[in-house]
Scaffold this motif. Structure first.
Motif, PDB file in Angstrom:
ATOM      1  N   ALA A 190       0.818  -1.218   0.000  1.00 48.02           N
ATOM      2  CA  ALA A 190       0.000   0.000   0.000  1.00 48.02           C
ATOM      3  C   ALA A 190       0.844   1.257   0.000  1.00 48.02           C
ATOM      4  N   LEU A 191       2.042   1.187   0.580  1.00 43.45           N
ATOM      5  CA  LEU A 191       2.914   2.355   0.647  1.00 43.45           C
ATOM      6  C   LEU A 191       3.611   2.646  -0.683  1.00 43.45           C
ATOM      7  N   HIS A 192       3.392   1.812  -1.674  1.00 40.75           N
ATOM      8  CA  HIS A 192       3.926   2.050  -3.019  1.00 40.75           C
ATOM      9  C   HIS A 192       2.899   2.803  -3.858  1.00 40.75           C
ATOM     10  N   GLY A 193       2.536   3.990  -3.407  1.00 43.96           N
ATOM     11  CA  GLY A 193       1.592   4.818  -4.145  1.00 43.96           C
ATOM     12  C   GLY A 193       0.403   5.266  -3.335  1.00 43.96           C
ATOM     13  N   GLY A 194       0.138   4.621  -2.198  1.00 47.66           N
ATOM     14  CA  GLY A 194      -1.029   4.949  -1.387  1.00 47.66           C
ATOM     15  C   GLY A 194      -0.881   6.168  -0.513  1.00 47.66           C
ATOM     16  N   GLY A 195       0.307   6.787  -0.524  1.00 49.71           N
ATOM     17  CA  GLY A 195       0.503   8.053   0.171  1.00 49.71           C
ATOM     18  C   GLY A 195       0.496   7.930   1.676  1.00 49.71           C
ATOM     19  N   PRO A 365       7.034  -2.812 -11.588  1.00 48.18           N
ATOM     20  CA  PRO A 365       6.006  -3.725 -11.056  1.00 48.18           C
ATOM     21  C   PRO A 365       4.590  -3.196 -11.291  1.00 48.18           C
ATOM     22  N   LEU A 366       3.811  -3.925 -12.059  1.00 45.16           N
ATOM     23  CA  LEU A 366       2.450  -3.484 -12.372  1.00 45.16           C
ATOM     24  C   LEU A 366       1.489  -3.725 -11.212  1.00 45.16           C
ATOM     25  N   ASP A 367       1.946  -4.432 -10.189  1.00 48.09           N
ATOM     26  CA  ASP A 367       1.081  -4.740  -9.049  1.00 48.09           C
ATOM     27  C   ASP A 367       0.861  -3.539  -8.146  1.00 48.09           C
ATOM     28  N   TYR A 368       1.782  -2.597  -8.131  1.00 48.38           N
ATOM     29  CA  TYR A 368       1.665  -1.466  -7.221  1.00 48.38           C
ATOM     30  C   TYR A 368       0.513  -0.540  -7.623  1.00 48.38           C
ATOM     31  N   PRO A 369      -0.042   0.210  -6.671  1.00 44.32           N
ATOM     32  CA  PRO A 369      -1.179   1.105  -6.987  1.00 44.32           C
ATOM     33  C   PRO A 369      -0.748   2.414  -7.645  1.00 44.32           C
ATOM     34  N   GLY A 429      -6.283   7.862  -9.408  1.00 45.68           N
ATOM     35  CA  GLY A 429      -4.885   7.876  -9.003  1.00 45.68           C
ATOM     36  C   GLY A 429      -4.382   6.539  -8.500  1.00 45.68           C
ATOM     37  N   TYR A 430      -5.291   5.712  -7.984  1.00 47.65           N
ATOM     38  CA  TYR A 430      -4.905   4.407  -7.449  1.00 47.65           C
ATOM     39  C   TYR A 430      -5.316   3.252  -8.360  1.00 47.65           C
ATOM     40  N   GLY A 431      -6.352   3.467  -9.179  1.00 46.02           N
ATOM     41  CA  GLY A 431      -6.958   2.378  -9.934  1.00 46.02           C
ATOM     42  C   GLY A 431      -8.086   1.778  -9.122  1.00 46.02           C
TER      43      GLY A 431
END
Length: 463
Positions: A190-195, A365-369, A429-431
């Motif tokens: 979650a910390l890979h884009g979740g702010g 990594p395409l898995d990140y948000p 922003g997250y998908g």
């Protein structure tokens, strides 16, 4: 209206608990401490907790909860929406926590939550190493990285979050947790884009890369030649190696030594190529741009930490930004981009920007948000100005830029590039699928949504 007052007994307890300083309205330094990067935001917190240690952060969060104050977290203070300050609430101010420890052998760096890009880049420079950072030296490393992290080196080294190895986090309950691939992996995801939705990051460990040399090539032309520059830059971006990055920047010409005096303050179209390598190699890639016989040009080696300062804005400006991430940039898009550039509001220091993406960003990594990583281009209207009387016309210009780009938009956006644009944009922003997963992580670590002054993810009700 006067800021909310907090019981003196509670303040006395906080002052006793903190190694750092507690500021309230009327204290020396309070007004300076509440100033944000965006001069449009003028908020008056009830309490500013200037934390110096991880324990300080925990104590400050618990104080906010006990006094029922809304909690804002401040790292660099660069959020265009002003989310690192709050009226009548508590600001957990991390700026005293800016230590950076570089391990050149393991190629890692540990960065405290209040460090800026300048702290990080200057610490890494003597070792000839770097990691992807923001394009302004005053940007906070924490918010930048947790939001995804787009910068000059992204095509070579990936987004900042792709280089994230571990995070020390203080949760809404004041507890310290570590997130990494092995510890709390769902939080780490979650910390890979979740702010900043899940807690206060007191330190981040990032992967470093060897970077013995960086160089740039810049050209500036008058507006009538802008389509030629933009097309040349686009064509280069479609074939350039990952070492090449950069953007097109249309703006009033700044007063720098390599720009002729007669151009200063006039609208120009510039192209900046950044290169993870020496100057003789960047000159080869820049040949199509240099062949356009620009009004001004600069091709030079430059230290990465100095490159990071090139677009720093002076303090005290009003800011309004947005972005559209694009699936392609055909000639029709070039035309509307240049037409809108010719209408940049004057006199301001507004920039109309096109960034090149792809490379390691798209291969990451395409898995990140971070659903916007697949876009090869991003249009980023970056408006800055001084006079409040210009607010409406400048903001309208930014909205018009977005409307121009919509035909090619992938409908996903880097949230660090935008302000408050509504719930639909937050989900974009997250998908959509990622947003649901993030909501479950939010429910596990912040079920009461204490950390809501951000591009917010509401906790899943079922968790």
């Amino acid at each position: 209206m006067a800021p909310r007052s907090v019981p003196e007994s509670a303040l006395a307890g906080l002052r006793e608990d903190l190694a750092g300083q507690v500021l309230v309205p009327g204290d020396p330094g309070y007004d300076e401490a509440r100033i944000l990067h965006n001069a449009m935001i003028d908020r008056r917190p009830a309490v500013i907790a200037q934390c110096e240690t991880q324990a300080d952060v925990s104590n400050a969060v618990l104080f906010g909860r006990e006094t029922e104050l809304p909690v804002a977290v401040r790292g660099g203070g660069h959020s265009v929406a002003g989310t690192s300050a709050v009226d009548d609430g508590l600001v957990v101010d991390l700026r005293r926590m800016h230590r950076v420890v570089v391990d050149p052998e393991d190629l890692t760096v540990r960065v405290e939550g209040g460090a800026t890009m300048s702290h990080l880049d200057r610490a890494c420079q003597p070792f000839g190493v770097a990691t992807t950072g923001g394009r302004a030296s005053t940007t906070g490393v924490g918010g930048f990285t947790l939001g995804g992290g787009s910068g000059w080196l992204e095509r070579k080294f990936g987004l900042a979050c792709d280089n994230l190895l571990a995070v020390d986090l203080i949760t809404a309950e004041g507890k310290h947790v570590v997130a990494s691939a092995d510890d709390n992996p769902e939080l780490f995801w979650a910390l890979h884009g979740g702010g900043g939705n899940f807690g206060v990051a007191t330190s981040l460990t990032l992967r470093l890369h060897e970077l013995p040399a960086t160089s740039i090539a810049m050209v500036f032309v008058r507006p009538e030649s802008a389509p030629d520059v933009v097309r040349a830059f686009r064509d280069l971006g479609e074939v350039a190696p990952d070492e090449v990055g950069g953007g097109v920047i249309c703006c009033p010409a700044p007063p720098t030594p390599f720009i002729p005096e007669h151009l200063v303050g006039e609208l120009v179209c510039g192209s900046l190529l950044t290169y993870a390598g020496p100057v003789d190699e960047v000159r080869e890639f820049a040949a199509p741009l240099l062949a356009l016989r620009p009004e001004a040009e600069l091709v030079t080696d430059i230290a990465y930490a100095d490159l990071q300062c090139m677009l720093d804005d002076p303090p005290g400006l009003r800011n309004y930004w947005s972005a559209e991430y694009l699936s392609e940039f055909p000639d029709a898009a070039v035309d509307v981009f240049c037409e809108r550039a010719a209408r940049i509001p004057m006199p301001t220091s507004t920039q109309h920007v096109l960034f090149m993406m792809g490379g390691a960003v798209a291969d990451g990594p395409l898995d990140y948000p971070v659903p916007w990583r697949t876009a090869p281009w991003v249009v980023h209207p970056f408006a800055t100005w001084e006079d409040p009387a210009d607010d409406e016309r400048v903001r309208r210009w930014v909205r018009d830029v977005r409307a121009d780009a919509r035909p090619w938009s992938i409908d996903a956006v880097y949230l660090n590039f935008i302000g408050n644009e509504g719930e639909r944009r937050v989900v974009a922003g997250y998908g959509a699928g990622n947003h649901q997963r993030l909501a479950r992580v939010k429910a596990a670590y912040d079920p009461d949504n204490v950390f809501h002054l951000n591009h917010n993810i509401a906790p899943a009700a079922s968790a």
